[in-house]
Design an enzyme around this catalytic site. Structure first.
Site, PDB file in Angstrom:
ATOM      1  N   ARG A   1      47.824  30.963  -9.233  1.00  0.00           N
ATOM      2  CA  ARG A   1      48.684  29.812  -9.530  1.00  0.00           C
ATOM      3  C   ARG A   1      48.544  29.322 -10.973  1.00  0.00           C
ATOM      4  O   ARG A   1      49.337  28.491 -11.427  1.00  0.00           O
ATOM      5  CB  ARG A   1      48.362  28.675  -8.564  1.00  0.00           C
ATOM      6  CG  ARG A   1      49.026  28.848  -7.201  1.00  0.00           C
ATOM      7  CD  ARG A   1      48.703  27.680  -6.292  1.00  0.00           C
ATOM      8  NE  ARG A   1      47.382  27.818  -5.677  1.00  0.00           N
ATOM      9  CZ  ARG A   1      46.783  26.848  -4.989  1.00  0.00           C
ATOM     10  NH1 ARG A   1      47.371  25.661  -4.848  1.00  0.00           N
ATOM     11  NH2 ARG A   1      45.595  27.046  -4.453  1.00  0.00           N
TER      12      ARG A   1
ATOM     13  N   ALA B   1      45.490  12.331 -69.601  1.00  0.00           N
ATOM     14  CA  ALA B   1      46.425  12.765 -68.571  1.00  0.00           C
ATOM     15  C   ALA B   1      47.193  14.006 -69.007  1.00  0.00           C
ATOM     16  O   ALA B   1      47.545  14.170 -70.183  1.00  0.00           O
ATOM     17  CB  ALA B   1      47.399  11.637 -68.239  1.00  0.00           C
TER      18      ALA B   1
ATOM     19  N   TYR C   1      30.309  27.033  -8.320  1.00  0.00           N
ATOM     20  CA  TYR C   1      31.637  27.636  -8.461  1.00  0.00           C
ATOM     21  C   TYR C   1      32.137  27.450  -9.887  1.00  0.00           C
ATOM     22  O   TYR C   1      32.081  26.351 -10.442  1.00  0.00           O
ATOM     23  CB  TYR C   1      32.614  27.012  -7.454  1.00  0.00           C
ATOM     24  CG  TYR C   1      32.203  27.323  -6.032  1.00  0.00           C
ATOM     25  CD1 TYR C   1      32.738  28.407  -5.346  1.00  0.00           C
ATOM     26  CD2 TYR C   1      31.225  26.564  -5.396  1.00  0.00           C
ATOM     27  CE1 TYR C   1      32.322  28.722  -4.062  1.00  0.00           C
ATOM     28  CE2 TYR C   1      30.796  26.864  -4.109  1.00  0.00           C
ATOM     29  CZ  TYR C   1      31.351  27.945  -3.460  1.00  0.00           C
ATOM     30  OH  TYR C   1      30.922  28.259  -2.190  1.00  0.00           O
TER      31      TYR C   1
END
Length: 459
Positions: free
Chosen positions: A15, A420, A100
Site C-alpha cells: 500500500r 567602491a 517491528y
C-alpha cells in the site's frame, strides 16, 4: 541474562506504492527501521538481528555501516516464521525482544519496562487498549485476569471481537523457549501463516507466567500507507515540540516545526513557524529563530537573531549576532560575537570577526575577516581560479566599498579602505586607500542611442 533484539522488517508494504522497502521510508528524516534500531541500541542489546525480505539489498545497503545482523526471510509466511529465521543468529540463553521495523515511535522506556517485567518462566507481552480494535489480535484472559491466548481478527468469534485489549506484536521470551514453541506452531488458520502469537497459548499451557505491559496507542502504531506515515510524522513532531516547550522554549505554532535530527535547545529561545532542524543543532539562551529558517549541524549563540528565510549549515554563530533575512551561511563559517550578516549574503569557510558587518548582497568565501570590518554591498571574494581555492584576509577595521572584487590570495591591511567598484589583485597595506577604477570622464557631445525604424516594424 543478556538481551537479543529481533526486528521484523521483511514486508513489502504494497500500500506504500513504492519500489523502496516500507521500513526504509523516513520519519523525521530517518528510516523507520533506524528509529527501531536506535531504540534497541539504547537497551544495550548484545545483538540486533533484522529480518529482511523484500528489498533486502536496499536494507543491507542502508545498514552496512552498523553493527546489525541481517537474516533473510525469502518467503513471507507469517511472524512466527520470520522470528524463526532470526533465531539461528541469536544466543539461545538470551532474552529475545521482538520488534517491528514499521513501528517507529516505540519508546525505549516502554521496552525497558517490558524487559524488566518479563518473568523467568514465561514471557512479557506489550498490549494496548483501543477504542476501535478492528484488525488487531485480541488478548484473551481467564477468570483470574491472566493472559492465556491471542486470537487474530479473522479467527476470532463474536465474543472475542468485543475485546478492546489488543496485541502489539512486541514480546520478550527466552531464546530457548521461543525456539521450542515455534517448532510446534502450525499454519492452520484463516491466513495460512505461522503466527508468533500462537506461542502465547503454548506458554500458558506450560503454566508459564505471561506478564502483560501496557503501552500508549501512538507508540505502537504501525505504518502501512503513506497516509499513516504522514500521521506518525506529525505525531513524532508534536512530541518533539512538547518536549521543547517543557524546557522553556517558545514555539509560535507547535504544529509547524520539523526536527529531523538532534536539537539541544536552552531556555527562553523563540522559534517561529516552518523552521526545519537537521543533523545536530544547538541553540543557546535567548536566541530567536524567525520563520522558514533551516538549521543544519550548527550552533546558534546566546541572544542571536536568525531572521526569516535563512539557511545555516555547518556553521557556528556567536552571541548577539544578527543574520538575514535571506542569508546562506555555509559549512565552516564562524561568526564571532556581535557580527552582522544581512540579506542575500553568502559565506563559506569564513571567519567573520567580532562586530564585523556584511549587510547585503555579498559573497565571502575562504576568508578570514577581523574585527569591526565593514563589507559593502556586492562585494565578492574571488576565491577560485577554476582549479584551486585561495584565501582572502581582511584585517581589523578595514572598509570594503560596494561592488568590489577581492581576487585571492590577497590581504587587506588594518584600517585600509577599498574604494567602491575596485578590483583588488594585490595586497593593500594598513591605513591605505586602494582604488582600481579609471578616472571619471564626462563627454558633453555624447549622443544617446535612438531607435532605428525599420520597414518591418511598421507592418
Amino acid at each position: 541474562m543478556g538481551l537479543s533484539v529481533v526486528i521484523l522488517a521483511a514486508g513489502k508494504g504494497t500500500r506504500m506504492q513504492s519500489s523502496m522497502p516500507k521500513v526504509l521510508h523516513p520519519i523525521a528524516g530517518k528510516p523507520m527501521l533506524q528509529h527501531v534500531i536506535d531504540a534497541a541500541n539504547q537497551l544495550n542489546a548484545e545483538q540486533v538481528v533484522v529480518v529482511a525480505g523484500h528489498g533486502i539489498d536496499q536494507v543491507k545497503a542502508e545498514l552496512s555501516a552498523q553493527k546489525v545482523v541481517i537474516a533473510e526471510q525469502a518467503e513471507q509466511l507469517g511472524t512466527g516464521h520470520a522470528v524463526d529465521q532470526a533465531l539461528p543468529f541469536v544466543k539461545s540463553e538470551n532474552l529475545v525482544l521482538v520488534l517491528y521495523g514499521d513501528v517507529p515511535l516505540i519508546k525505549t522506556e516502554t521496552l525497558k519496562s517490558l524487559v524488566e517485567q518479563t518473568p523467568k518462566n514465561g514471557l512479557g507481552l506489550l498490549t494496548v487498549k483501543l477504542d476501535n480494535p478492528q484488525g488487531y489480535g485480541r488478548i484473551v484472559r481467564n477468570n483470574n485476569d491472566q493472559v492465556v491466548a491471542i486470537v487474530e481478527q479473522k479467527d476470532a468469534n463474536q465474543d472475542q471481537l468485543l475485546i478492546d485489549e489488543v496485541n502489539t506484536g512486541i514480546l520478550v521470551a527466552k531464546g530457548t523457549d521461543l525456539n521450542r514453541w515455534l517448532k510446534n506452531v502450525d499454519n492452520n488458520n484463516a491466513q495460512n501463516e505461522y503466527y508468533l502469537t500462537d506461542t502465547i497459548a503454548m506458554a500458558a499451557d506450560e503454566a508459564g507466567v505471561i506478564a502483560s505491559h501496557p503501552s500508549s496507542a501512538i507508540e505502537v502504531e504501525g505504518v502501512n500507507s503513506r497516509v499513516q506515515l504522514a500521521q506518525l510524522e506529525r505525531a513524532y513532531q508534536l512530541s518533539q515540540a512538547d518536549a521543547l516547550m517543557q524546557k522553556g522554549v517558545t514555539l509560535i505554532d507547535p504544529s509547524r516545526i520539523d526536527i529531523r535530527g538532534e536539537l539541544e535547545c536552552q531556555s527562553d529561545v523563540l522559534i517561529d513557524v516552518n523552521v526545519i532542524i537537521e543533523g545536530n543543532v544547538s541553540i543557546k539562551t535567548g536566541a530567536q529563530i524567525d520563520a522558514n529558517v533551516i538549521l543544519k549541524d550548527c550552533v546558534i549563540g546566546e541572544a542571536t537573531h536568525i531572521k526569516a528565510n535563512c539557511m545555516i549549515d555547518g556553521a557556528t554563530i556567536g552571541k548577539d549576532c544578527q543574520v538575514g533575512p535571506f542569508a546562506r551561511i555555509r559549512p565552516n563559517t564562524e561568526l564571532k560575537d556581535e557580527a552582522f550578516i544581512g540579506n542575500f549574503v553568502e559565506t563559506k569557510k569564513t571567519v567573520l570577526g567580532k562586530g564585523s558587518k556584511a549587510s547585503h548582497l555579498a559573497y565571502i568565501g575562504d576568508a578570514t575577516v577581523g574585527e569591526k570590518v565593514n563589507i559593502g554591498a556586492g562585494v565578492i571574494t574571488c576565491n577560485y581560479d577554476g582549479v584551486n581555492k585561495f584565501q582572502t584576509v581582511i584585517e581589523d577595521g578595514a572598509f570594503i566599498g560596494s561592488d568590489s572584487q577581492l581576487v585571492a590570495p590577497v590581504t587587506i591591511g588594518k584600517m585600509a579602505t577599498v574604494g567602491a567598484g575596485s578590483t583588488i589583485t594585490k595586497d593593500v597595506p594598513s591605513d591605505n586607500l586602494a582604488i582600481s577604477r579609471t578616472r571619471q570622464k564626462h563627454l558633453e557631445d555624447w549622443q544617446r542611442p535612438i531607435k532605428i525604424e525599420r520597414k518591418e516594424d511598421k507592418k
